[in-house]
Write a protein that holds these residues in place. Structure first.
Motif, PDB file in Angstrom:
ATOM      1  N   GLU A  57       0.931  -1.280   0.184  1.00  0.00           N
ATOM      2  CA  GLU A  57      -0.001  -0.009   0.011  1.00  0.00           C
ATOM      3  C   GLU A  57       0.846   1.192   0.077  1.00  0.00           C
ATOM      4  O   GLU A  57       0.287   2.329  -0.104  1.00  0.00           O
ATOM      5  N   ILE A  58       2.299   1.124   0.161  1.00  0.00           N
ATOM      6  CA  ILE A  58       3.102   2.166   0.053  1.00  0.00           C
ATOM      7  C   ILE A  58       3.485   2.581  -1.360  1.00  0.00           C
ATOM      8  O   ILE A  58       3.617   1.734  -2.158  1.00  0.00           O
ATOM      9  N   TYR A  59       4.170   3.823  -1.526  1.00  0.00           N
ATOM     10  CA  TYR A  59       4.695   4.042  -2.786  1.00  0.00           C
ATOM     11  C   TYR A  59       6.163   4.621  -2.444  1.00  0.00           C
ATOM     12  O   TYR A  59       6.501   5.416  -1.657  1.00  0.00           O
ATOM     13  N   ILE A  60       7.216   4.140  -3.418  1.00  0.00           N
ATOM     14  CA  ILE A  60       8.585   4.571  -3.104  1.00  0.00           C
ATOM     15  C   ILE A  60       9.268   5.283  -4.161  1.00  0.00           C
ATOM     16  O   ILE A  60       8.974   4.875  -5.411  1.00  0.00           O
ATOM     17  N   ALA A  61       9.804   6.455  -3.858  1.00  0.00           N
ATOM     18  CA  ALA A  61      10.572   6.894  -4.985  1.00  0.00           C
ATOM     19  C   ALA A  61      11.974   7.128  -4.389  1.00  0.00           C
ATOM     20  O   ALA A  61      12.371   7.730  -3.465  1.00  0.00           O
ATOM     21  N   VAL A  62      13.048   6.674  -5.357  1.00  0.00           N
ATOM     22  CA  VAL A  62      14.544   6.745  -5.069  1.00  0.00           C
ATOM     23  C   VAL A  62      15.139   7.781  -5.831  1.00  0.00           C
ATOM     24  O   VAL A  62      15.008   7.813  -7.422  1.00  0.00           O
ATOM     25  N   PHE A  63      15.850   8.802  -5.169  1.00  0.00           N
ATOM     26  CA  PHE A  63      16.768   9.847  -6.152  1.00  0.00           C
ATOM     27  C   PHE A  63      18.185   9.585  -5.704  1.00  0.00           C
ATOM     28  O   PHE A  63      18.460   9.223  -4.633  1.00  0.00           O
ATOM     29  N   LYS A  64      18.979  10.229  -6.493  1.00  0.00           N
ATOM     30  CA  LYS A  64      20.498  10.322  -5.994  1.00  0.00           C
ATOM     31  C   LYS A  64      20.569  11.186  -5.012  1.00  0.00           C
ATOM     32  O   LYS A  64      19.872  12.176  -4.903  1.00  0.00           O
ATOM     33  N   TRP A  65      21.451  10.780  -3.893  1.00  0.00           N
ATOM     34  CA  TRP A  65      21.580  11.848  -2.773  1.00  0.00           C
ATOM     35  C   TRP A  65      22.386  12.966  -3.283  1.00  0.00           C
ATOM     36  O   TRP A  65      23.306  12.916  -4.037  1.00  0.00           O
ATOM     37  N   THR A  66      22.056  14.044  -2.729  1.00  0.00           N
ATOM     38  CA  THR A  66      22.806  15.389  -3.013  1.00  0.00           C
ATOM     39  C   THR A  66      23.280  15.976  -1.662  1.00  0.00           C
ATOM     40  O   THR A  66      22.223  16.180  -0.895  1.00  0.00           O
ATOM     41  N   GLU A  67      24.520  16.332  -1.384  1.00  0.00           N
ATOM     42  CA  GLU A  67      24.742  17.017  -0.307  1.00  0.00           C
ATOM     43  C   GLU A  67      24.314  18.345  -0.278  1.00  0.00           C
ATOM     44  O   GLU A  67      24.273  19.048  -1.423  1.00  0.00           O
ATOM     45  N   GLY A  68      24.174  18.972   0.735  1.00  0.00           N
ATOM     46  CA  GLY A  68      23.584  20.470   1.254  1.00  0.00           C
ATOM     47  C   GLY A  68      22.881  20.477   2.571  1.00  0.00           C
ATOM     48  O   GLY A  68      22.244  19.385   2.909  1.00  0.00           O
ATOM     49  N   ASP A  69      22.395  21.946   2.743  1.00  0.00           N
ATOM     50  CA  ASP A  69      21.772  21.998   3.723  1.00  0.00           C
ATOM     51  C   ASP A  69      20.305  22.673   3.128  1.00  0.00           C
ATOM     52  O   ASP A  69      20.442  23.696   2.329  1.00  0.00           O
ATOM     53  N   CYS A  70      19.338  22.387   3.724  1.00  0.00           N
ATOM     54  CA  CYS A  70      18.065  23.043   3.412  1.00  0.00           C
ATOM     55  C   CYS A  70      17.968  24.247   3.745  1.00  0.00           C
ATOM     56  O   CYS A  70      18.410  24.510   5.040  1.00  0.00           O
ATOM     57  N   LEU A  71      17.552  25.399   3.130  1.00  0.00           N
ATOM     58  CA  LEU A  71      17.730  26.758   3.373  1.00  0.00           C
ATOM     59  C   LEU A  71      16.221  27.180   4.094  1.00  0.00           C
ATOM     60  O   LEU A  71      16.238  28.155   4.693  1.00  0.00           O
ATOM     61  N   PHE A  72      15.479  26.234   4.285  1.00  0.00           N
ATOM     62  CA  PHE A  72      14.307  26.526   5.265  1.00  0.00           C
ATOM     63  C   PHE A  72      14.144  24.799   6.266  1.00  0.00           C
ATOM     64  O   PHE A  72      13.076  24.354   5.897  1.00  0.00           O
TER      65      PHE A  72
END
Length: 316
Positions: A101-116
Motif C-alpha cells: 500500500e506504500i509508494y517509494i521514490a528513489v533519488f540520487k543523494w545530493t549534499e547540502g543544507d536545506c535553506l528552510f
C-alpha cells in the motif's frame, strides 16, 4: 498516540507502526526526515557505493495533513514532473514503485543544507550557538549568493519551457552545499502543468512568506508571472533584511511586503528590478522568467562594484 520507531541508530515517531525491514534491501540508513506535512517520510540510504534519498508515501506520519491514500496519489503524480523537467541542479530521480500500500521514490543523494529546515528549528532555539543554514547563506559573500540565484533563474526558466508552473516553490525546496557552493532544487512535487488555476483559495500550496496575491484567490490563474513574483520574494529574502514582526505581518495580512531600500544589500537598480517582480498588479511584473533575468543581470552588472558575474543563466 505516537509510536517510536528504532532502526539501528535512527529513531523517529509515527502515528502507526510500520515494518521498515524492506529498507535493508536498499542499503544502510544514515538519516531520516519524518516531520513533513506532505505525508511522506524520507531516508538517506547508503548501499556501499552510492547514496540515495528515498521518499515513502502511504504511512501515518506524525505531521501529515493528508491521508496515506492522498499522499500516495500525490507522490505517484509527482513522478511524471521529475521525468519531464530535467535540469543539472534538480535532484535526480532513479526509480519509483509500489510496495503493497506504500509508494517509494528513489533519488540520487545530493549534499547540502536545506535553506528552510523547519524540523530543526527547536534544535536551533535550544542551541543558539548553532547557525541555521538560512543564516549561514545570508552570511555568504554577495557574489556567492548571486551565483546561487542564477541557478534559480535557470531552473525556473526551464520549468516554464517545459510547460509547467512552479507551485509550493520556496527556500525549503533549495539545498545549498557550503563546501562546494552548489545549489540544488530538491522538491518539485506540487508543480503543475499549464494552464493552472488556484483551485484552493487562501489555502493554495505555498508559504505565506513568499506567496503571490493570486495564490490566495480561488479561480485565479497561476502562471509564469506568479513564478516571477515567487522568485522576486525569494530575492528579497536573500538580499533584504526583515524583522520577525515583518515576517509575522505576512501571515496576518496574507500578503508579502518587500523591505525598504535602506534594508537592501545590493544597488538601487537591483532593488527596483526585484520590486517590479513583486508588483501586486500581475500586468506590471515581468511577463516571463527570461525577461526578469535579463533585467536582473543588467542591473547587477551595471551596479558599482559588480558583485556578481555576468552571462548566461547559471547552473552547477
Amino acid at each position: 498516540m505516537m509510536v517510536n520507531i528504532n532502526l539501528g541508530n535512527i529513531e523517529f515517531q509515527m502515528k502507526k507502526w510500520h515494518d521498515f525491514s524492506w529498507l535493508n534491501s536498499l542499503g544502510k540508513i544514515f538519516c531520516v526526515f519524518s516531520q513533513n506535512d506532505s505525508g511522506n517520510i524520507s531516508f538517506g540510504i547508503d548501499d556501499g557505493k552510492e547514496r540515495y534519498f528515498v521518499k515513502v508515501a502511504g504511512l501515518k506520519t506524525i505531521e501529515s495533513v493528508r491521508t496515506p491514500e492522498e499522499a500516495v496519489a500525490s507522490l505517484k503524480k509527482a513522478m511524471l514532473i521529475y521525468e519531464n523537467i530535467k535540469h543539472p541542479n534538480l535532484i535526480e530521480l532513479v526509480k519509483h514503485y509500489s510496495l503493497g500500500e506504500i509508494y517509494i521514490a528513489v533519488f540520487k543523494w545530493t549534499e547540502g543544507d536545506c535553506l528552510f529546515d523547519y524540523w530543526n528549528f527547536e534544535k536551533y532555539h535550544n542551541n543558539p550557538q548553532i547557525v541555521p543554514p538560512a543564516k549561514r547563506f545570508k552570511q555568504l559573500p554577495l557574489k556567492k549568493r548571486i551565483k546561487s540565484v542564477k541557478v534559480l533563474f535557470s531552473f525556473l526558466s526551464t520549468v516554464a519551457k517545459r510547460n509547467y508552473v512552479a507551485v509550493d516553490f520556496y527556500d525549503g525546496s533549495i539545498l545549498y552545499d557550503f563546501s562546494t557552493d552548489i545549489t540544488t532544487i530538491c522538491d518539485i512535487d506540487f508543480f503543475r502543468k499549464k494552464p493552472a488555476i488556484n483551485d484552493m483559495g487562501e489555502d493554495f500550496f505555498g508559504t505565506k512568506r513568499l506567496k503571490a496575491p493570486e495564490e490566495y484567490v480561488k479561480g485565479a490563474v497561476i502562471d509564469e508571472a506568479t513564478n516571477v513574483y515567487t522568485l522576486g520574494a525569494l530575492l528579497f529574502s536573500f538580499f533584504g533584511n526583515f524583522t520577525d514582526a515583518d515576517i509575522q505581518r505576512r501571515y496576518d495580512e496574507n500578503a508579502f511586503t518587500p523591505c525598504s531600500l535602506e534594508k537592501w544589500e545590493l544597488s538601487k537598480s537591483c532593488y527596483d528590478t526585484v520590486l517590479k517582480a513583486v508588483s501586486v498588479d500581475r500586468a506590471a511584473r515581468y511577463a516571463s522568467m527570461d525577461e526578469f533575468f535579463i533585467a536582473w543581470d543588467k542591473a547587477e552588472n551595471d551596479s558599482p562594484g559588480k558583485y556578481g558575474t555576468s552571462g548566461q543563466l547559471g547552473q552547477k
